[in-house]
Design an enzyme around this catalytic site. Structure first.
Site, mmCIF file in Angstrom:
data_model
loop_
_atom_site.group_PDB
_atom_site.id
_atom_site.type_symbol
_atom_site.label_atom_id
_atom_site.label_comp_id
_atom_site.label_asym_id
_atom_site.label_seq_id
_atom_site.Cartn_x
_atom_site.Cartn_y
_atom_site.Cartn_z
ATOM 1 N N PHE A 1 18.297 -31.871 57.011
ATOM 2 C CA PHE A 1 18.968 -30.625 56.603
ATOM 3 C C PHE A 1 17.885 -29.587 56.284
ATOM 4 C CE2 PHE A 1 21.988 -28.612 53.240
ATOM 5 C CZ PHE A 1 22.591 -27.824 54.202
ATOM 6 N N ALA A 2 17.910 -28.456 57.012
ATOM 7 C CA ALA A 2 16.839 -27.463 56.896
ATOM 8 C C ALA A 2 16.971 -26.662 55.597
ATOM 9 C CB ALA A 2 16.869 -26.529 58.097
ATOM 10 N N THR A 3 15.825 -26.336 55.021
ATOM 11 C CA THR A 3 15.799 -25.637 53.724
ATOM 12 C C THR A 3 16.603 -24.320 53.710
ATOM 13 O OG1 THR A 3 13.640 -26.643 53.330
ATOM 14 C CG2 THR A 3 14.255 -24.822 51.896
ATOM 15 N N ARG B 1 20.461 -12.578 40.910
ATOM 16 C CA ARG B 1 21.249 -11.687 41.760
ATOM 17 C C ARG B 1 21.325 -10.314 41.096
ATOM 18 N NH1 ARG B 1 23.097 -14.092 45.925
ATOM 19 N NH2 ARG B 1 24.511 -12.444 46.567
ATOM 20 N N MET C 1 23.615 -23.049 48.161
ATOM 21 C CA MET C 1 23.464 -22.710 46.740
ATOM 22 C C MET C 1 23.746 -21.221 46.510
ATOM 23 S SD MET C 1 20.208 -25.014 45.488
ATOM 24 C CE MET C 1 18.948 -24.253 46.520
ATOM 25 N N GLU C 2 23.295 -20.367 47.445
ATOM 26 C CA GLU C 2 23.531 -18.929 47.273
ATOM 27 C C GLU C 2 25.014 -18.600 47.418
ATOM 28 O OE1 GLU C 2 21.339 -16.105 49.723
ATOM 29 O OE2 GLU C 2 22.019 -14.452 48.434
ATOM 30 N N HIS D 1 12.894 -28.098 47.124
ATOM 31 C CA HIS D 1 13.713 -28.966 47.980
ATOM 32 C C HIS D 1 13.187 -30.378 47.753
ATOM 33 C CE1 HIS D 1 15.839 -29.297 52.168
ATOM 34 N NE2 HIS D 1 16.134 -30.306 51.362
HETATM 35 C C1 COA Z 1 18.007 -5.582 44.344
HETATM 36 C C2 COA Z 1 17.356 -4.240 44.511
HETATM 37 C C3 COA Z 1 18.403 -3.158 44.767
HETATM 38 C C4 COA Z 1 16.657 -3.926 43.185
HETATM 39 O O1 COA Z 1 16.024 -2.766 43.340
HETATM 40 P P1 COA Z 1 15.079 -2.115 42.237
HETATM 41 O O2 COA Z 1 13.714 -2.595 42.436
HETATM 42 O O3 COA Z 1 15.683 -2.272 40.880
HETATM 43 O O4 COA Z 1 15.280 -0.689 42.759
HETATM 44 P P2 COA Z 1 14.688 0.701 42.305
HETATM 45 O O5 COA Z 1 15.199 1.043 40.941
HETATM 46 O O6 COA Z 1 13.219 0.762 42.579
HETATM 47 O O7 COA Z 1 15.465 1.609 43.375
HETATM 48 C C5 COA Z 1 15.148 1.537 44.756
HETATM 49 C C6 COA Z 1 16.436 1.644 45.538
HETATM 50 O O8 COA Z 1 17.198 0.449 45.377
HETATM 51 C C7 COA Z 1 18.582 0.773 45.395
HETATM 52 N N1 COA Z 1 19.181 0.399 44.112
HETATM 53 C C8 COA Z 1 18.569 0.142 42.930
HETATM 54 N N2 COA Z 1 19.459 -0.184 41.998
HETATM 55 C C9 COA Z 1 20.661 -0.114 42.603
HETATM 56 C C10 COA Z 1 21.977 -0.324 42.164
HETATM 57 N N3 COA Z 1 22.254 -0.692 40.910
HETATM 58 N N4 COA Z 1 22.977 -0.134 43.047
HETATM 59 C C11 COA Z 1 22.714 0.226 44.318
HETATM 60 N N5 COA Z 1 21.505 0.433 44.799
HETATM 61 C C12 COA Z 1 20.483 0.263 43.944
HETATM 62 C C13 COA Z 1 18.719 2.264 45.546
HETATM 63 O O9 COA Z 1 18.940 2.576 46.892
HETATM 64 C C14 COA Z 1 17.364 2.757 45.090
HETATM 65 O O10 COA Z 1 17.001 3.956 45.744
HETATM 66 P P3 COA Z 1 17.718 5.349 45.335
HETATM 67 O O11 COA Z 1 17.587 5.462 43.837
HETATM 68 O O12 COA Z 1 16.936 6.362 46.098
HETATM 69 O O13 COA Z 1 19.132 5.248 45.786
HETATM 70 C C15 COA Z 1 16.304 -4.230 45.668
HETATM 71 O O14 COA Z 1 15.220 -5.065 45.316
HETATM 72 C C16 COA Z 1 16.904 -4.690 46.981
HETATM 73 O O15 COA Z 1 17.636 -3.954 47.616
HETATM 74 N N6 COA Z 1 16.565 -5.927 47.426
HETATM 75 C C17 COA Z 1 17.096 -6.469 48.682
HETATM 76 C C18 COA Z 1 18.410 -7.206 48.407
HETATM 77 C C19 COA Z 1 18.984 -7.779 49.671
HETATM 78 O O16 COA Z 1 19.021 -7.124 50.682
HETATM 79 N N7 COA Z 1 19.408 -9.024 49.590
HETATM 80 C C20 COA Z 1 19.939 -9.684 50.757
HETATM 81 C C21 COA Z 1 21.449 -9.611 50.753
HETATM 82 S S1 COA Z 1 22.156 -10.915 49.773
#
Ligand code: COA
Length: 133
Positions: free
Chosen positions: A34-36, A114, A43-44, A70
């Site tokens: 089972f791949a990581t 999250r 879990m997610e 894992h």
């Molecule tokens: C989680 C995450 C939003 C946290 O960001 P952060 O470091 O606290 O963000 P910052 O405060 O530096 O803000 C950067 C940008 O993130 C987004 N962001 C930050 N907080 C947010 C919130 N509460 N709601 C929506 N967007 C948010 C905004 O677009 C923000 O830019 P803006 O102010 O110009 O709109 C960011 O790390 C992220 O998008 N990670 C990728 C998550 C992902 O794609 N996961 C896979 C899907 S499950």
């Protein structure tokens, strides 16, 4: 997020391991285990589904932090149960313990963070990136 999003809430997700989930299906020469990434997905899923009823309209949760090990290999055909439990809520960041078990033993354990985001703001950021690509 709603006031109901508190320490102690917990959820499970189940997945039966099929051949497409094996490392050998992803990486040539890999063992049939089972791949990581798939295990993390179980879990997610537990963590993401746990939070859904506790979000306000227009919010979504996205994966931000992962730290896990894992611990043991799982063959095809076994059912894996992933679980997630909230241990801390700080602003819009929710920390959960995560673990996965197969039919024999504990196979993974760790911590997951999250971020609760505003969906429209998040989509605007995505759009800005698409426009740059
Ligand atoms: C989680 C995450 C939003 C946290 O960001 P952060 O470091 O606290 O963000 P910052 O405060 O530096 O803000 C950067 C940008 O993130 C987004 N962001 C930050 N907080 C947010 C919130 N509460 N709601 C929506 N967007 C948010 C905004 O677009 C923000 O830019 P803006 O102010 O110009 O709109 C960011 O790390 C992220 O998008 N990670 C990728 C998550 C992902 O794609 N996961 C896979 C899907 S499950």
């Amino acid at each position: 997020m709603k006031a109901s999003l508190v320490k102690g809430i917990r959820q499970e997700a189940r997945h039966r391991v099929v051949s497409q989930n094996l490392l050998s299906a992803i990486m040539e020469g890999g063992p049939p285990v089972f791949a990581t990434p798939w295990m993390l997905c179980v879990m997610e899923t537990a963590a993401a589904e746990l939070l859904i009823p506790h979000l306000d309209e227009g919010e979504a949760s996205v994966g931000y932090g992962f730290e896990f090990k894992h611990l043991a290999p799982t063959p095809a055909g076994m059912t894996v149960v992933g679980s997630a439990e909230v241990v801390d809520v700080q602003g819009n960041m929710v920390t959960l313990t995560i673990e996965a078990r197969d039919e024999v033993e504990l196979i993974a354990q760790g911590t997951h963070v999250r971020a609760i985001v505003d969906l429209e703001r998040f989509k605007r950021r995505l759009q800005r990136k698409s426009d740059r690509g």
